[in-house]
Write an enzyme that holds these catalytic residues in place. Structure first.
Site, PDB file in Angstrom:
ATOM      1  N   HIS A 117       0.874  -1.184   0.000  1.00  0.00           N
ATOM      2  CA  HIS A 117       0.000   0.000   0.000  1.00  0.00           C
ATOM      3  C   HIS A 117       0.915   1.240   0.000  1.00  0.00           C
ATOM      4  O   HIS A 117       2.036   1.178   0.514  1.00  0.00           O
ATOM      5  CB  HIS A 117      -0.824  -0.070   1.288  1.00  0.00           C
ATOM      6  N   ASP A 194       3.319  -4.829   7.948  1.00  0.00           N
ATOM      7  CA  ASP A 194       2.106  -4.025   7.843  1.00  0.00           C
ATOM      8  C   ASP A 194       0.931  -5.006   7.951  1.00  0.00           C
ATOM      9  O   ASP A 194       0.616  -5.732   7.005  1.00  0.00           O
ATOM     10  CB  ASP A 194       2.115  -3.290   6.491  1.00  0.00           C
ATOM     11  N   GLN A 197      -4.376  -5.407   6.767  1.00  0.00           N
ATOM     12  CA  GLN A 197      -5.415  -6.258   6.169  1.00  0.00           C
ATOM     13  C   GLN A 197      -5.524  -7.610   6.851  1.00  0.00           C
ATOM     14  O   GLN A 197      -6.497  -8.331   6.642  1.00  0.00           O
ATOM     15  CB  GLN A 197      -5.136  -6.465   4.666  1.00  0.00           C
ATOM     16  N   LYS A 220      -9.821  -1.016  10.768  1.00  0.00           N
ATOM     17  CA  LYS A 220      -9.913  -2.257   9.967  1.00  0.00           C
ATOM     18  C   LYS A 220     -10.337  -3.427  10.859  1.00  0.00           C
ATOM     19  O   LYS A 220     -10.607  -4.519  10.381  1.00  0.00           O
ATOM     20  CB  LYS A 220      -8.559  -2.603   9.339  1.00  0.00           C
ATOM     21  N   CYS A 358      -4.824   2.729  -3.552  1.00  0.00           N
ATOM     22  CA  CYS A 358      -3.579   3.215  -2.901  1.00  0.00           C
ATOM     23  C   CYS A 358      -2.442   2.216  -3.082  1.00  0.00           C
ATOM     24  O   CYS A 358      -1.664   1.959  -2.148  1.00  0.00           O
ATOM     25  CB  CYS A 358      -3.786   3.495  -1.419  1.00  0.00           C
TER      26      CYS A 358
HETATM   27  C1  LIG Z   1      -2.220  -2.900   3.562  1.00  0.00           C
HETATM   28  C2  LIG Z   1      -2.509  -1.528   4.091  1.00  0.00           C
HETATM   29  N1  LIG Z   1      -1.520  -0.839   4.676  1.00  0.00           N
HETATM   30  C3  LIG Z   1      -1.711   0.376   5.182  1.00  0.00           C
HETATM   31  C4  LIG Z   1      -2.938   0.980   5.102  1.00  0.00           C
HETATM   32  C5  LIG Z   1      -3.110   2.349   5.657  1.00  0.00           C
HETATM   33  O1  LIG Z   1      -4.033   2.369   6.711  1.00  0.00           O
HETATM   34  P1  LIG Z   1      -4.569   3.744   7.272  1.00  0.00           P
HETATM   35  O2  LIG Z   1      -5.082   4.534   6.116  1.00  0.00           O
HETATM   36  O3  LIG Z   1      -5.627   3.345   8.235  1.00  0.00           O
HETATM   37  O4  LIG Z   1      -3.420   4.413   7.938  1.00  0.00           O
HETATM   38  C6  LIG Z   1      -4.005   0.320   4.486  1.00  0.00           C
HETATM   39  C7  LIG Z   1      -5.320   0.950   4.334  1.00  0.00           C
HETATM   40  O5  LIG Z   1      -6.103   0.606   3.480  1.00  0.00           O
HETATM   41  C8  LIG Z   1      -3.785  -0.971   3.983  1.00  0.00           C
HETATM   42  O6  LIG Z   1      -4.753  -1.670   3.378  1.00  0.00           O
END
Ligand SMILES: Cc1ncc(COP(=O)(O)O)c(C=O)c1O
Length: 400
Positions: A117, A194, A197, A220, A358
């Site tokens: 992401h 990370d 998900q 999430k 993203c």
């Molecule tokens: C895999 C992953 N990493 C990071 C993020 C970023 O999360 P946030 O926007 O809540 O900071 C997301 C959000 O969709 C994500 O799916």
């Protein structure tokens, strides 16, 4: 076994027709989470950590109790290893900034993957601009699986940190973190996971993963937005300089010299997201009622059920065929833009996400600009999938 869960989510009472297939973007909230936030603001609210009156000390205890719950939920060494941030994005920015400031420079490499992401790309790029290190990217196979051989080839003495998603938000690929760990440990390379998900769908055990950093966002996990979790191994609390300055993160302030608090306080400048953390505590209580293995299998069944039905529709292409996928279904339909798919599906009350999610480097790698994405949560049912498929058929008819 999850058929009664839907009634715990007020959004479906207000909109019984809603087929919500966008949990990967943000999950809906159960009553218990909403009530905990409401109660916090209605009856318990005061600023925390500073007050000497009961209202403040009680809420401080409750807030700190969520830090303990967090550490238990991910099996961290202790609550002291948990930093609350405003999001996973902020947590990764914190690590990228603090780690690069002290440990990265010209000639060093940080290893990311094509599955990331933007939140796990851009903070490293900003740091790389400042410090001159190089970002190296692990390849993926044409099915969308992480290329572990490529990872092994790219790990070398210049690699100073590895930062990888545990599950792709676009194609659902999960990453075998034991393999990442094995190879990182050979050269003593710290690694960040990370978990955005993954966290709501499977068990996370940071002690077993032996990672240096683990991040996710509360929203999430059926919890509120505005709170993120950063797990760090103990050594980094001392090694890192503060990320932000302000109240709460100090020991003593003087214009001549300021000294900093230690432990998680050092990284939590300012009034923290109080009610959000309380809500996050309720989301652990909610999700802990279930066995996460059963949650994963249930959602994966819905995914498989949808895939089976989509196979019979001409022109529909499912994106990502890795054998280790979670319940995230990206797809395209020939000659129909994903945004148009999303708009027509919305006419049938089916909420999906469309666009680049993203993750533009991943989409480019897959020779795409955009996909439509259906993602599943604990409240979804086979009936939702049937209505989703009917809406896809209508979309195809509409564009014919
Ligand atoms: C895999 C992953 N990493 C990071 C993020 C970023 O999360 P946030 O926007 O809540 O900071 C997301 C959000 O969709 C994500 O799916």
């Amino acid at each position: 076994m999850f058929d009664k869960i839907r009634s715990e989510f007020p959004v479906f009472e207000k909109h019984p027709e809603l087929i919500f297939l966008d949990t990967a973007a943000s999950a809906q909230k159960p009553k218990s989470v909403i009530e905990s936030i409401n109660n916090c603001y209605s009856y318990k609210y005061a600023n925390i950590h500073r007050g000497i009156y009961k209202l403040s000390t009680n809420l401080t205890d409750e807030f700190e109790n969520v830090r303990s719950k967090t550490s238990k939920y991910i099996n961290a060494e202790s609550a002291d290893n948990i930093v609350f941030t405003k999001s996973a994005t902020e947590a990764i920015n914190l690590v990228a900034s603090c780690f690069s400031e002290k440990f990265l420079g010209k000639g060093d490499e940080v290893l990311l993957s094509y599955l990331e992401h933007h939140a796990n790309i851009v903070p490293w790029q900003i740091a790389a601009e400042k410090k001159g290190f190089k970002i190296v990217v692990i390849n993926i196979s044409k099915e969308g699986k992480l290329d572990y051989d490529d990872m092994i080839n790219k790990i070398n003495s210049k690699t100073k940190l590895i930062s990888i998603t545990q599950m792709s938000n676009v194609i659902g690929t999960t990453v075998d973190m034991q393999r990442v760990k094995e190879n990182a440990k050979k050269l003593n390379i710290p690694f960040l996971i990370d978990g955005c998900q993954y966290i709501a769908h499977a068990t996370v055990d940071v002690s077993n993963l032996d990672c240096d950093f683990y991040v996710y966002s509360g929203h999430k996990l059926y919890g509120p937005s505005g709170v993120g979790v950063l797990y760090m191994k103990s050594q980094w609390f001392e090694l890192f300089n503060p990320y932000q300055g302000g109240g709460s993160m100090i020991e003593n302030v003087d214009f001549a010299k300021t000294t900093f608090a230690t432990g998680y306080h050092k990284f939590e400048a300012g009034t923290p997201p109080i009610a959000q953390v309380i809500g996050l505590g309720a989301s652990y209580d909610f999700i802990s009622r279930f066995k996460l293995k059963e949650v994963f299998d249930y959602e994966k069944d819905l995914y498989e059920y949808a895939v089976e039905k989509l196979k019979f529709l001409n022109d529909v292409k499912i994106i990502g065929h890795s054998n280790d996928k979670g319940a995230i279904l990206s797809f395209t339909i020939d000659n129909i833009h994903p945004n148009d798919i999303g708009m027509i599906l919305d006419q049938f009350n089916v909420a999906i996400r469309t666009g680049h999610h993203c993750a533009q480097p991943l989409l480019k790698k897959l020779n795409l600009n955009a996909t439509a994405r259906a993602s599943f949560g604990i409240y979804n049912t086979k009936d939702d999938v049937d209505k989703f498929i009917d809406a896809i058929k209508e979309t195809k008819k509409f564009f014919k």
